[in-house]
Each structure stands twice: as C-alpha cells, then as structure tokens.
Write an enzyme that holds these catalytic residues in place. Structure first.
Site, PDB file in Angstrom:
ATOM      1  NE  ARG A  26      -4.201  -1.661   2.020  1.00 43.09           N
ATOM      2  CZ  ARG A  26      -5.019  -2.065   2.992  1.00 43.09           C
ATOM      3  NH1 ARG A  26      -4.800  -1.712   4.235  1.00 43.09           N
ATOM      4  NH2 ARG A  26      -6.050  -2.824   2.706  1.00 43.09           N
ATOM      5  CD  GLU A  38      -4.932  -7.145  -4.387  1.00 43.91           C
ATOM      6  OE1 GLU A  38      -5.609  -8.153  -4.094  1.00 43.91           O
ATOM      7  OE2 GLU A  38      -4.954  -6.105  -3.704  1.00 43.91           O
ATOM      8  CD  GLN A  43      -8.159 -19.227  -1.988  1.00 47.27           C
ATOM      9  OE1 GLN A  43      -8.608 -19.574  -0.908  1.00 47.27           O
ATOM     10  NE2 GLN A  43      -8.913 -19.043  -3.044  1.00 47.27           N
ATOM     11  CG  LEU A  81       3.594 -17.303  -0.295  1.00 44.51           C
ATOM     12  CD1 LEU A  81       3.701 -16.363  -1.494  1.00 44.51           C
ATOM     13  CD2 LEU A  81       2.578 -16.755   0.685  1.00 44.51           C
ATOM     14  N   GLY A  82       2.151 -21.785  -0.837  1.00 45.42           N
ATOM     15  CA  GLY A  82       1.095 -22.663  -1.309  1.00 45.42           C
ATOM     16  C   GLY A  82       0.438 -22.167  -2.591  1.00 45.42           C
ATOM     17  CE1 TYR A 121      -9.978  -9.138  -4.849  1.00 43.73           C
ATOM     18  CE2 TYR A 121      -7.852  -9.926  -5.639  1.00 43.73           C
ATOM     19  CZ  TYR A 121      -8.603  -9.210  -4.724  1.00 43.73           C
ATOM     20  OH  TYR A 121      -7.980  -8.537  -3.719  1.00 43.73           O
ATOM     21  CG  ASP A 139     -12.161 -10.276  -1.379  1.00 43.75           C
ATOM     22  OD1 ASP A 139     -13.202  -9.708  -0.991  1.00 43.75           O
ATOM     23  OD2 ASP A 139     -11.066 -10.144  -0.807  1.00 43.75           O
ATOM     24  CB  CYS A 193     -18.266  -6.774   7.935  1.00 40.23           C
ATOM     25  SG  CYS A 193     -19.885  -7.475   7.573  1.00 40.23           S
ATOM     26  CB  CYS A 200     -23.041  -4.284  14.030  1.00 42.18           C
ATOM     27  SG  CYS A 200     -23.110  -5.851  13.137  1.00 42.18           S
ATOM     28  CB  CYS A 203     -20.167  -1.329  11.158  1.00 42.69           C
ATOM     29  SG  CYS A 203     -20.301  -1.435   9.363  1.00 42.69           S
TER      30      CYS A 203
HETATM   31 FE1  SF4 Z   1     -21.344  -5.977   8.690  1.00 46.32          FE
HETATM   32 FE2  SF4 Z   1     -21.509  -3.429   9.333  1.00 46.32          FE
HETATM   33 FE3  SF4 Z   1     -23.689  -4.765   8.622  1.00 46.32          FE
HETATM   34 FE4  SF4 Z   1     -22.569  -5.273  10.953  1.00 46.32          FE
HETATM   35  S1  SF4 Z   1     -23.487  -3.370  10.344  1.00 46.32           S
HETATM   36  S2  SF4 Z   1     -23.263  -6.770   9.468  1.00 46.32           S
HETATM   37  S3  SF4 Z   1     -20.405  -5.021  10.480  1.00 46.32           S
HETATM   38  S4  SF4 Z   1     -21.929  -4.311   7.316  1.00 46.32           S
END
Ligand code: SF4
Length: 352
Positions: A26, A38, A43, A81-82, A121, A139, A193, A200, A203
């Site tokens: 980054r 990437e 995986q 790394l596989g 992707y 992904d 998430c 949440c 979030c």
């Molecule tokens: Fe996911 Fe945010 Fe929804 Fe909770 S509020 S399920 S963390 S997107």
C-alpha cells in the site's frame, strides 16, 4: 432495500482513512507491486505474505526480471505460500507482458485481463488500485459485507447471485478513489464485518445495513453444505542413491502441483515398478486435503533407481540440505518417513 451508493461510499472511505492497516504494497504502490501482492494474498493471510512479498520484489523488481527467471527459481521463492498455480501463472503472464507489451503492464482492463492467471478479481484490483480506474472487485470479504449490507440470502456460488455481487460492487466503485473504495470494502470485511461476531457497533455503514436491522448478520453469507470430497490413495517410495541422497520426482506440467518435487508415488503399490522402484517396509501414512479432493499417501522404503514417467517429468537425487521446491503432500510424506525438514512449512496447500 439496497442503500444508495453515496450513503455507503463516504462513510466507508472516511473509515478506511482512519483505520486501514499499513501494508508494504500500500506504500509506494505501482502496478507491479499491486499485481504481485494481490496474487500472493489470494487464499493467504497478510502476515504470511509480507516476507514473501519483500523477497519476491527484491529478486524480481519488474515483469521482465520475472519473465527471464527459470520456473524452478520462481517456485523455490514461492515455497511455503502454497497454491503454486498462482506462481506459475504469474511467471507466464510476466513473459506475456514482455512479449506482447514491451514489459509495460497494460493500463486497460481488457488487455490486462487477457494475461494468464488474471481473473476478474485481479483485474479489478490492479485496475482500480494501481491505475485509478473504476473497476469493481469481489472476494470473500466483499461478499460477506455486501450480502449483509443488502441482505442477499442466496448461495454466492450461483452464477446469477455472483452477478448480483459484481453489479453492486460496480455500482459502489464509481466515483473518487476507486482503488481505496475497493480496499475499504475488503478491509471492512477483514476487520469489522467478520464472519463471526461482526463489530456492528463500530461499523461505518451500520445505519444502512439490512442484515443488522433484521438481526441476521451472522447467518450471512449463506454457506452451502460442502460435498464429500473424493479420496485418492498413493504409495510413495523413499529411496536413496549410493551417496545417501533422496530420490525425488517432479510433477509434470501445469496441472495439480506441476513443477513441484516429491517422493515418487503411484496409485497402486505394484506400479512402483513402473518408476523403477521395488517397495519395502512401510514408513508412515499421511493425509492431505485439497479444496475438492483428499490424498492418502502410504510411504514405503524402496530400493532401485527411479526414472521419470507419468505423472513425473523429471527424477533427481538431492541432498537433504539442498531440497528443491516441494509439494505440500510431498513435505508431509517426507516428514512421515522421518526426514527432517526443519525450515519448511505448509508448502503446496490446496492449489487452485
Ligand atoms: Fe457488517 Fe456493518 Fe452490517 Fe454489521 S453493520 S453486518 S459489520 S456491514
């Protein structure tokens, strides 16, 4: 009902600016660094990738350097790394970049997407992160976030459902900072998430999350039952030459574990003779699970001088302190037979 993209984008980008993890790819991003990272990250966990990324970039600073290297050297740098098909494809794609594009990574989704091993992707990641194009990506993390945000309670592996995820990701990525928006979606899936116990309360898109409103976030995305995996049994022969070196065989071609070394193995014990070996005492048993199949390997002591034959295209004797890139099952089989492999771990897991 799916939230308006603007209501999702702004808080998501602000959250990303405040909470994103520092990662080497980054900082000082470039198309080549983004592409390599990437591919390695598929995986594979971030912490595992970082030392490999530094080593790989130091040895192969651009596609031309990778294109010119022998595949054996590339696989050796990838060992641990596989999913070795990723390394083989990247090697081939680097050669295509040199042959078709003068060594420059094409800044065009169609042209870049036509290179070996570049799926939707990887195309979306490199185009958005390295070139700033509004190209979507999906992904596992993105599927989890979007399935909850929009309450998509259908099997994500179904093509029609997959198209729905891609369409939503394409809608969200349009606007400023498409690369950061894509990374923010993935980062949210990794840090907030989460599969179990999503956070949440902290979030940034909680106000617009349909699953949170319904209290169903931990039931999504839908996880279809896993089918029983077929089992293949192998007999692997542990033989040494007069100098005490181990006889190893290299799996041919681009197929499962192609280019990697292991004890010569056959599906029926009597067939060891077809590779020039005579079976002796049992030395150990191992099991190796791939995504869609399981291998059970019985290792036996063997005598004779093996030669190449299907599925192997080369056979060679190696000193134990100078072993080549080994397959994951090969590592397990050697360990089961009591061969010390202190510095290797997890090579050849579940090739894609
Ligand atoms: Fe996911 Fe945010 Fe929804 Fe909770 S509020 S399920 S963390 S997107």
């Amino acid at each position: 009902m799916a939230a308006d993209p603007a209501r999702v984008r702004a808080p998501l980008l602000a959250w990303y600016d405040a909470h994103r993890r520092t990662m080497p790819w980054r900082e000082a991003p470039s198309p080549w660094r983004t592409w390599v990272s990437e591919i390695m990250l598929q995986q594979t966990r971030v912490e595992s990738v970082i030392p490999y990324f530094h080593r790989f970039l130091a040895r192969f600073p651009d596609p031309a350097a990778l294109a010119a290297a022998p595949l054996d050297e590339v696989l050796a740098l990838w060992a641990g790394l596989g999913y070795y098909s990723r390394a083989r494809s990247l090697h081939r794609a680097a050669q295509e970049v040199v042959e078709r594009h003068g060594g420059e990574i094409p800044n065009d989704p169609e042209t870049f997407g036509a290179l070996t091993g570049v799926g939707p992707y990887t195309r979306g990641a490199v185009m958005s992160i390295a070139f700033g194009r509004a190209e979507p990506l999906v992904d596992g993390n993105v599927i989890r976030v979007l399935s909850r945000l929009d309450h998509i309670a259908e099997d994500p592996r179904r093509p029609a459902v997959s198209r729905r995820f891609w369409a939503r990701a394409a809608e969200l990525v349009v606007g400023e900072r498409p690369g950061d928006l894509n990374q923010a979606l993935m980062e949210l899936g990794a840090l907030v998430c989460r599969s179990r116990s999503p956070l949440c309360l902290v979030c940034p898109v909680a106000a617009d999350c349909d699953a949170r409103a319904a209290g169903t976030q931990e039931d999504l995305p839908l996880k279809p039952k896993r089918a029983e995996r077929p089992v293949t049994t192998w007999t692997a022969g542990l033989a040494r030459d007069d100098a005490g070196r181990l006889w190893l065989a290299r799996r041919a071609g681009d197929g499962l574990l192609g280019g990697l070394w292991e004890l010569p193995a056959v599906e029926h014990p009597a067939d060891l003779a077809t590779l020039g070996l005579t079976a002796g005492e049992p030395r150990g048993d191992v099991e190796h699970g791939f995504t869609h199949r399981v291998w059970r390997i019985a290792v036996v002591a063997a005598t004779g001088t093996p030669h190449a034959g299907p599925p192997y295209d080369a056979v060679e004797a190696f000193a134990e302190d100078a072993l080549p890139a080994l397959s994951g099952p090969g590592i397990k089989a050697l360990r089961a037979a009591g061969v010390e492999l202190a510095h290797r771990r997890g090579a050849g897991r579940k090739p894609s």
